[in-house]
Structures are given as C-alpha cells and as structure tokens.
Motif scaffolding. Structure first.
Motif, PDB file in Angstrom:
ATOM      1  N   GLY A 132       0.792  -1.237   0.000  1.00 10.10           N
ATOM      2  CA  GLY A 132       0.000   0.000   0.000  1.00 10.10           C
ATOM      3  C   GLY A 132       0.815   1.273   0.000  1.00 10.10           C
ATOM      4  N   HIS A 133       2.130   1.178  -0.037  1.00 10.61           N
ATOM      5  CA  HIS A 133       2.996   2.353  -0.181  1.00 10.61           C
ATOM      6  C   HIS A 133       3.370   2.513  -1.653  1.00 10.61           C
ATOM      7  CE1 HIS A 133       3.781   3.419   3.905  1.00 10.61           C
ATOM      8  NE2 HIS A 133       4.779   2.607   4.164  1.00 10.61           N
ATOM      9  N   ALA A 134       3.455   3.735  -2.150  1.00 12.64           N
ATOM     10  CA  ALA A 134       4.116   3.991  -3.429  1.00 12.64           C
ATOM     11  C   ALA A 134       5.574   4.281  -3.085  1.00 12.64           C
ATOM     12  CB  ALA A 134       3.494   5.181  -4.137  1.00 12.64           C
ATOM     13  N   TRP A 135       6.467   3.310  -3.369  1.00 12.58           N
ATOM     14  CA  TRP A 135       7.900   3.477  -3.097  1.00 12.58           C
ATOM     15  C   TRP A 135       8.547   4.147  -4.297  1.00 12.58           C
ATOM     16  CZ3 TRP A 135      10.129   2.123   1.537  1.00 12.58           C
ATOM     17  CH2 TRP A 135       9.403   1.256   2.380  1.00 12.58           C
ATOM     18  N   VAL A 136       9.336   5.169  -4.042  1.00 14.15           N
ATOM     19  CA  VAL A 136       9.978   5.899  -5.131  1.00 14.15           C
ATOM     20  C   VAL A 136      11.489   5.794  -4.963  1.00 14.15           C
ATOM     21  CG1 VAL A 136      10.261   8.178  -6.194  1.00 14.15           C
ATOM     22  CG2 VAL A 136       8.016   7.467  -5.349  1.00 14.15           C
ATOM     23  N   PHE A 137      12.170   5.450  -6.046  1.00 17.07           N
ATOM     24  CA  PHE A 137      13.629   5.395  -6.015  1.00 17.07           C
ATOM     25  C   PHE A 137      14.142   6.799  -6.313  1.00 17.07           C
ATOM     26  CE2 PHE A 137      17.878   4.740  -7.628  1.00 17.07           C
ATOM     27  CZ  PHE A 137      18.380   3.739  -6.798  1.00 17.07           C
ATOM     28  N   VAL A 138      14.856   7.377  -5.350  1.00 20.62           N
ATOM     29  CA  VAL A 138      15.292   8.773  -5.503  1.00 20.62           C
ATOM     30  C   VAL A 138      16.786   8.816  -5.832  1.00 20.62           C
ATOM     31  CG1 VAL A 138      15.368  11.043  -4.404  1.00 20.62           C
ATOM     32  CG2 VAL A 138      13.558   9.424  -3.774  1.00 20.62           C
ATOM     33  N   PRO A 139      17.136   9.120  -7.092  1.00 21.00           N
ATOM     34  CA  PRO A 139      18.563   9.181  -7.447  1.00 21.00           C
ATOM     35  C   PRO A 139      19.181  10.482  -6.942  1.00 21.00           C
ATOM     36  CG  PRO A 139      17.192   9.676  -9.357  1.00 21.00           C
ATOM     37  CD  PRO A 139      16.256   9.450  -8.197  1.00 21.00           C
ATOM     38  N   SER A 140      20.511  10.511  -6.832  1.00 16.30           N
ATOM     39  CA  SER A 140      21.108  11.767  -6.376  1.00 16.30           C
ATOM     40  C   SER A 140      20.861  12.863  -7.400  1.00 16.30           C
ATOM     41  CB  SER A 140      22.587  11.629  -6.051  1.00 16.30           C
ATOM     42  OG  SER A 140      23.175  10.595  -6.762  1.00 16.30           O
ATOM     43  N   PRO A 141      20.764  14.099  -6.915  1.00 21.84           N
ATOM     44  CA  PRO A 141      20.381  15.205  -7.789  1.00 21.84           C
ATOM     45  C   PRO A 141      21.279  15.276  -9.024  1.00 21.84           C
ATOM     46  CG  PRO A 141      20.576  15.937  -5.506  1.00 21.84           C
ATOM     47  CD  PRO A 141      21.067  14.531  -5.552  1.00 21.84           C
ATOM     48  N   GLY A 142      20.663  15.462 -10.155  1.00 25.67           N
ATOM     49  CA  GLY A 142      21.413  15.654 -11.390  1.00 25.67           C
ATOM     50  C   GLY A 142      21.995  14.391 -11.982  1.00 25.67           C
ATOM     51  N   SER A 143      21.579  13.203 -11.490  1.00 21.72           N
ATOM     52  CA  SER A 143      22.225  11.994 -12.007  1.00 21.72           C
ATOM     53  C   SER A 143      21.293  11.146 -12.864  1.00 21.72           C
ATOM     54  CB  SER A 143      22.766  11.167 -10.852  1.00 21.72           C
ATOM     55  OG  SER A 143      21.699  10.764 -10.027  1.00 21.72           O
ATOM     56  N   VAL A 155      12.982  -3.387  -3.816  1.00 20.25           N
ATOM     57  CA  VAL A 155      11.936  -2.562  -3.213  1.00 20.25           C
ATOM     58  C   VAL A 155      11.616  -3.150  -1.824  1.00 20.25           C
ATOM     59  CG1 VAL A 155       9.622  -1.607  -3.544  1.00 20.25           C
ATOM     60  CG2 VAL A 155      10.997  -2.269  -5.532  1.00 20.25           C
ATOM     61  N   PRO A 156      11.619  -2.329  -0.786  1.00 26.91           N
ATOM     62  CA  PRO A 156      11.353  -2.853   0.561  1.00 26.91           C
ATOM     63  C   PRO A 156       9.947  -3.453   0.664  1.00 26.91           C
ATOM     64  CG  PRO A 156      12.204  -0.612   0.644  1.00 26.91           C
ATOM     65  CD  PRO A 156      11.896  -0.894  -0.782  1.00 26.91           C
ATOM     66  N   GLU A 157       9.842  -4.490   1.459  1.00 21.65           N
ATOM     67  CA  GLU A 157       8.539  -5.124   1.617  1.00 21.65           C
ATOM     68  C   GLU A 157       8.402  -5.689   3.022  1.00 21.65           C
ATOM     69  OE1 GLU A 157       7.534  -7.569  -1.712  1.00 21.65           O
ATOM     70  OE2 GLU A 157       5.624  -8.176  -0.806  1.00 21.65           O
ATOM     71  N   LEU A 158       7.212  -5.556   3.556  1.00 25.49           N
ATOM     72  CA  LEU A 158       6.901  -6.081   4.882  1.00 25.49           C
ATOM     73  C   LEU A 158       6.930  -7.613   4.850  1.00 25.49           C
ATOM     74  CD1 LEU A 158       5.758  -5.324   7.737  1.00 25.49           C
ATOM     75  CD2 LEU A 158       3.488  -5.449   6.720  1.00 25.49           C
ATOM     76  N   ALA A 159       7.631  -8.229   5.819  1.00 26.87           N
ATOM     77  CA  ALA A 159       7.687  -9.699   5.868  1.00 26.87           C
ATOM     78  C   ALA A 159       6.334 -10.243   6.324  1.00 26.87           C
ATOM     79  CB  ALA A 159       8.773 -10.139   6.839  1.00 26.87           C
TER      80      ALA A 159
END
Ligand code: FES
Ligand SMILES: [Fe+2]
Length: 373
Positions: A132-143, A155-159
C-alpha cells in the motif's frame, strides 16, 4: 490514520520550523504516499527529499512518480490533467507518458517544425507499489534515473508468514530532520518516559536490560530474544502459551523491522523515517499480523493503541524541535545511545561509498549492550 501535518504545526507554532538540516541518502527507495489515496484520473502530490512529486495510477494499474515540474517552463504538472494514460501540462498542453516521462505531444508544433517531441522527457522516477505504499527510487540530484555506480536495490517489503493476516498503517509528520527521527526510533531509553501508560508500562517498571546486537549488511540486528516481560502487548501474546521470540533490525537508509513469532502466530512491522525535506521527516508504520485473527475488534484496538504510541513520539519530537531551533550542542552516551552511534557511522560509510570508498561496517561482531528502561 493521520496526525497533525507539518503545515498545521507551522501554523500553530511560533513561526516556521527551522531546525538543523541533515545530509540525505539518495539512490534508495522511500515511501512517498499511500496508494489508496490515488484516484483514477487524478493526480496526487508528495514531497520526498526536497523533491516535489506528482503521482498517479495509470489505467493499467501501474503507479508512477514524476518530478512535479514541466520540463518546458517548470509549472507543476499536478496543475494539469491526467486521463489515466497521459499527463497534460496545463500551460501549453504538452503530453507526457507518466511512467517513463516521455513527451508524446507538443500541440503547438506544425509541419514546419523539426522538433521531435518524443526526444523530450519529464523526470520520472522508478515507482513501485508494495504494502500500500508507493515506493519511489530517488537518485542523487542531477544523475538521471540512477547514479552511475549506484547499486540496484530491491523494493522494501513487509515480511509476512502466511496468506491470512490483518494489516494496519500509521503515519505522522515529524518537525525534525531525518537523523533525529531515526535515532528517536531506535532509542531504547525513552520508552518508560515517553510511552508511559497503564496498558503499556509505567515509569516505575524500569529495569536493567541486556540485549545482544549483531551486524547485518548496512545495519544491525537486535538478536532474537524473548521480549521484555514488563510490557503489556507481549504479556497478551503469552496467552498462546508458546515461547515468544522477537527480532528487530535497523537497515539503511531508514528502516526498522520488527518480527515477533510465537508458534505459528506472528506480528511483523516495517517502520520508516523518510526525509520530506532536509529539515523535516515523516514516520510511517505498516504492520501485519495473524495473532488474534478471529477475535473481533482487534484491528481497531491495535490501531488505537498504535496511534497513541506514535502520537507520544510525535509530541516529544515537536517539543524537541523547539529546542533544536537554537542549535544546541548534543551528546550520545554509552550504551543507550550506541545504536544511534552505529546509525551515524553506517550512514557516513554509505555516503563515503558514493565517493568510491569501501563501505566499512562500524561493528566487527556481535556485542552486548546494557541499559535501564
Ligand atoms: S510549461 Fe508545460 S507545456 Fe509549457
Ligand atoms: Fe517511541
């Protein structure tokens, strides 16, 4: 369940919250918002690591996250339209495919133009839905989408330990930077003071604890142990008459997982402290369990107590923010603040590794810590 927001805190408090900032960890997954808030054909906004995002769900079910900024003139794309497949900017009507960010139409072009719209991209971030989370991969600025050399991360997930379980979710904005949020999360010594309540434990129940910790990749684990007998929820689990075992992990950049098992009964939670900006953060707790599966009202009762618990932390951090505004010098003590020291060392190692350094772990083996709580 929702608590006071940073905006409301700003309005209520004595001016804007201007606490110290923290260095942020990029190139990893962070939860942006609950996907249950995404409505068909509607755009939603969120802020993550100082980046304004616009999120939505395509007709085919996929969730997306783009920088909330049109590459043409920078107006937030969230002011535009979304038909379930394309995001249209409200200024000049450029149309974008939201998962990849590719521009598919520039309405003003004529047959005299040679510009190929499809070579233009709005910034779209990898975005995945889990628990139920929208997980976003955040790259370093400008990359771009991923910094060169950055490791791909799952992607992290609840066990979960079976197909039948109940779930709950809690969130609260915290007016402090992510470092204070995280060390507050792992702090063993605040329990008897911040979380005193008849149903949990009292100030007077304080006693000496010994806990064993071991290093795990990019984090540490409080090794499987029988939980402290002086807290009510664990006493409740005792009704099953089986040995109870709990494992708590912290892993970078911001995750605490707790797994409690008692025979075939289990409880699992994933708590994250996510930087909203470099000086504010948000706590999100997702939990799943099959204990008391058939007992009515357990979910609302669990949510009520969970909410009280998170609220107690939030109130303390609002008060702490008042003090941090004046940049006081602070201290970390042994052993109760040892997990905080490991966190700072792990974080520094991760930051150094982005400059090419080998990622050293601050622990060289299992250790025992002692404190009273
Ligand atoms: S600003 Fe978005 S289309 Fe011009
Ligand atoms: Fe707490």
């Amino acid at each position: 369940m929702r608590f006071v927001t940073i905006k409301e805190l700003d309005a209520r408090n004595l001016g804007p919250i201007q606490g110290p900032t923290a260095t942020l960890i990029y190139d990893d997954w962070y939860p942006a918002l609950r996907t249950g808030t995404l409505r068909p054909g509607k755009l939603a906004t969120a802020m993550l690591l100082d980046i304004p995002l616009v999120l939505g769900r395509r007709t085919d079910g996929r969730v997306f996250a783009m920088r909330d900024s049109c590459p043409h003139r920078g107006i937030p794309l969230s002011y535009g339209w979304f038909d379930g497949n394309r995001v249209t900017c409200r200024y000049h009507g450029w149309e974008f495919e939201p998962c990849g960010g590719q521009c598919e139409l520039i309405p003003s072009l004529t047959s005299h133009d040679h510009l190929d719209a499809t070579r233009i991209f709005a910034t779209a971030f990898p975005c995945e839905e889990r628990d139920g989370h929208a997980w976003v991969f955040v790259p370093s600025p400008g990359s771009g989408k991923r910094s060169p050399g950055a490791q791909p991360r799952p992607v992290p997930e609840l066990a979960k330990f079976g197909p039948r379980y109940r779930t709950a979710f809690l969130t609260a904005d915290l007016p402090c930077n992510v470092d204070h949020g995280i060390i507050g999360l792992m702090d063993p010594a605040h329990g008897p003071f911040v979380h005193q309540a008849w149903w949990w434990r009292s100030h007077a129940s304080i006693r000496e604890k010994t806990k064993r910790f071991e290093p795990i990749p990019e984090g540490f684990r409080m090794s499987a142990h029988a939980p402290s007998g002086n807290s009510a929820p664990y006493k409740l689990l005792g009704v099953y008459g089986q040995p109870i075992e709990t494992t708590i992990d912290f892993t970078l950049p911001n995750r605490r997982t707790e797994i409690i098992r008692c025979g075939d009964k289990w409880f699992s939670s994933l708590t994250t402290i996510t930087p909203v900006t470099s000086s504010t953060c948000r706590i999100d707790v997702i939990a799943a369990w099959n204990v008391f599966y058939h007992v009515p009202f357990v979910t609302p009762i669990a949510k009520f107590f969970g909410a009280r618990f998170v609220r107690q932390d939030q109130v303390t951090m609002i008060q702490q923010a008042e003090g941090l505004r004046h940049n006081p010098s602070l201290m970390l003590i042994d052993d109760a603040d040892k997990p905080a020291k490991w966190y700072f060392a792990l974080k520094q190692a991760r930051l150094d590794s982005t400059q090419g350094a080998a990622q050293k772990h601050p622990m060289d083996g299992p250790v025992e810590l002692h404190w009273r709580s």
